[in-house]
Design a protein around this motif. Structure first.
Motif, PDB file in Angstrom:
ATOM      1  N   ARG A 142      -7.372  -2.453   1.479  1.00 56.86           N
ATOM      2  CA  ARG A 142      -7.694  -1.194   0.781  1.00 56.86           C
ATOM      3  C   ARG A 142      -6.996  -1.113  -0.574  1.00 56.86           C
ATOM      4  O   ARG A 142      -7.465  -0.432  -1.486  1.00 56.86           O
ATOM      5  N   LYS A 143      -5.892  -1.820  -0.683  1.00 53.39           N
ATOM      6  CA  LYS A 143      -5.150  -1.842  -1.941  1.00 53.39           C
ATOM      7  C   LYS A 143      -5.797  -2.807  -2.940  1.00 53.39           C
ATOM      8  O   LYS A 143      -5.932  -2.507  -4.129  1.00 53.39           O
ATOM      9  N   ALA A 144      -6.197  -3.988  -2.453  1.00 50.56           N
ATOM     10  CA  ALA A 144      -6.660  -5.052  -3.346  1.00 50.56           C
ATOM     11  C   ALA A 144      -8.184  -5.108  -3.489  1.00 50.56           C
ATOM     12  O   ALA A 144      -8.680  -5.721  -4.432  1.00 50.56           O
ATOM     13  N   HIS A 145      -8.929  -4.511  -2.556  1.00 51.53           N
ATOM     14  CA  HIS A 145     -10.395  -4.511  -2.583  1.00 51.53           C
ATOM     15  C   HIS A 145     -10.992  -5.913  -2.726  1.00 51.53           C
ATOM     16  O   HIS A 145     -11.759  -6.181  -3.669  1.00 51.53           O
ATOM     17  N   PRO A 146     -10.682  -6.824  -1.816  1.00 56.61           N
ATOM     18  CA  PRO A 146     -11.303  -8.152  -1.894  1.00 56.61           C
ATOM     19  C   PRO A 146     -12.793  -8.057  -1.616  1.00 56.61           C
ATOM     20  O   PRO A 146     -13.243  -7.218  -0.833  1.00 56.61           O
TER      21      PRO A 146
END
Length: 544
Positions: free
Chosen positions: A193-197
């Motif tokens: 959710r932080k990095a949105h891969p």
């Protein structure tokens, strides 16, 4: 007036600086040599600072090592990152936390190129999910979550093979201990959710499963482990769990033991079917449990054969990156018939103890004999009684003793002694099993420290020694002569080209080896390269 009682050029009490030498005071009050920042960086990456030392608390030791990392980064940031990767990727350290911590510091460097270089190296150091959580925890204390860090985390997910990624998210959903205690606030869900891969279809299905709990109706063969994880959660009996493990193994999917529901985690029938597919590291950690649950007991020779084959397969051992200290901890725990924590007990199987003994030596690779005459001195002083590298049930002195066996086992000529403020007959021989060596060392009494004793004691023996090996934390202070002076005296009277290898047993900045003397070497204890480096140094074949 006897001026020489106050000043001399051949011998100096360890509580005073030697003439013309750039010495510093150690934590015990004696004077020793300061190792370079680069040497200290290597010590920290291999030994860490968990638990502190006898003289220095964990907090101060960690801060001192962090400041060392910062100095090295300022001097050559890319070299620091390369050293982190080299030690971590080769499995030279017992634990990966120091490398992750140092990489997090590098990722927060003021130099943009160093930051980028550190973040690009993340997959080489954080190889599994729990490593990634540790890195996230460390880096959050160093810097903010800017674009570069987010992209680096996204790359960690996107560039991993989809089937391996699926395995990672079910095996390591969050970092917890074997007792179920959460060790990090980070999880895959948090990081995604932080990095949105965002990747191909298979990767995106894994991301949806983690972030939304969404399991696709049709699932690719190499993502079946996601369905297995859900089925294991819903299992209503130990037999159902065992059946699932066997079913997926038939599809060449070895389910990790972390998927076993807690209510069935002590059932022998579950572990019996789990055993053939267990990775070596998990197997070594679970030997006591497997024995206690009856999986390796009487009438279970086939199961025991699986364990013995895995422990004695050198190529499998190297491929699994099992560190010698992990084997040593397993050997001590298993042979004593009970865990350091908890109430689980078992009757140790001597065949498994012997296999662990063999695995310990094999994990260092092939150590070449030198044909030299060794004097091995094991520091058994009070400061060596603390835990080694944060391992609560193995002291530095015990670790030093078994590490010395790696060299003594391949050499024909040797003398092994312990020492504190006097020589202590450890009663250790290379023919002993490691569990016997550990018992011998645990019985020694601890006192002050005089690291000159191996050389001064060797003067009283008939044999001539050309190779001294001293395993110590260098917190020496007691003797009337500095260790390097004692070696020079031995050279003058007995063997003119005698060499000294000092094996550091913690990550402080001290050494008894004179850095200006090419016949003295500093190495790091429980670096898997240490025995071969010492062998090359003593034989004269060591090159830069």
């Amino acid at each position: 007036m006897a001026y020489s009682t106050h000043f001399g050029m051949r011998t100096t009490p360890q509580t005073r600086k030697a003439l013309g030498k750039n010495q510093v005071k150690n934590n015990a009050g004696g004077y020793v040599f300061q190792v370079s920042d680069w040497d200290r960086l290597s010590r920290f990456l291999i030994l860490g600072s968990e638990g502190g030392t006898y003289y220095v608390g964990e907090r101060k030791l960690t801060i001192d090592n962090a400041n060392c990392i910062l100095r090295c980064l300022k001097e050559d940031g890319k070299r620091v990152v390369d050293e982190i990767v080299a030690i971590s990727d080769a499995g030279r350290a017992p634990k990966n936390e120091p490398a992750l911590f140092a990489l997090a510091i590098a990722a927060a460097s003021e130099d943009a190129e160093v930051r980028s270089y550190a973040l690009a190296s993340l997959p080489k150091v954080a190889r599994i999910g729990t490593h990634l959580f540790q890195f996230a925890q460390y880096v959050s204390a160093m810097r903010g979550w800017g674009t570069g860090l987010r992209k680096a985390i996204a790359r960690w997910y996107n560039e991993m093979d989809a089937s391996r990624l699926a395995y990672q998210v079910v095996k390591y959903p969050q970092r917890v201990t074997e007792e179920g205690v959460t060790q990090s606030r980070w999880s895959h869900r948090d990081l995604m959710r932080k990095a949105h891969p965002f990747g191909d279809t298979k990767h995106n299905r894994v991301y949806d499963y983690v972030t939304k709990g969404k399991l696709p109706g049709r699932i690719a063969a190499d993502l079946k482990i996601l369905r297995a994880a859900e089925q294991m959660k819903a299992a209503g009996s130990a037999q159902e769990v065992a059946d699932l493990i066997e079913k997926y193994r038939a599809d060449k999917i070895n389910l990790p033991h972390e998927l076993i529901p807690k209510e069935f985690a002590s059932k022998g029938e579950v572990w019996e079917v789990m055993l053939p597919g267990m990775p070596l590291t998990a197997l070594i950690r679970s030997l006591g449990r497997l024995t206690s649950y009856g999986v390796l007991g009487t009438g279970k020779s086939a199961n025991r054969a699986i364990v013995l084959d895995k422990l004695t397969d050198e190529s499998y051992l190297r491929k699994s990156r099992v560190h010698p200290l992990s084997v040593l901890v397993a050997l001590k725990t298993y042979s004593q018939g009970g865990g350091f924590r908890g109430k689980l007990t078992w009757q140790a199987d001597q065949r498994i103890v012997d296999a662990l003994d063999e695995a310990f030596y094999a994990s260092f690779g092939n150590v070449e004999a030198t044909g030299k005459n060794y004097f091995i001195g094991i520091d058994a002083s009070g400061s060596m009684g603390v835990a080694c590298s944060g391992i609560e049930n193995v002291s530095c002195a015990e670790a030093a003793a078994v590490l010395s066996m790696v060299t003594a086992r391949v050499e024909n000529n040797y003398e092994i002694t312990g020492f504190d403020t006097g020589i202590k007959d450890a009663g250790i021989t290379p023919r002993m099993r490691l569990d016997q060596v550990l018992k011998k060392m645990s019985g020694l009494t601890y006192g002050g420290t005089d690291c000159s004793l191996p050389m001064t004691h060797a003067m009283s023996l008939q044999d001539d020694f050309d190779s001294f090996m001293v395993l110590t934390d260098s917190e020496t202070y007691y003797g009337s002569i500095h260790p390097f002076e004692a070696l020079k005296r031995y050279r003058a009277k007995r063997v003119e080209d005698a060499k000294l290898a000092v094996v550091a047993m913690n990550s402080n900045g001290f050494s008894i080896a004179d850095p200006s003397d090419p016949g003295m070497l500093d190495v790091v204890g429980f670096d898997t390269a240490t025995p071969n480096v010492i062998s090359s140094f003593m034989s004269g074949s060591l090159t830069d």
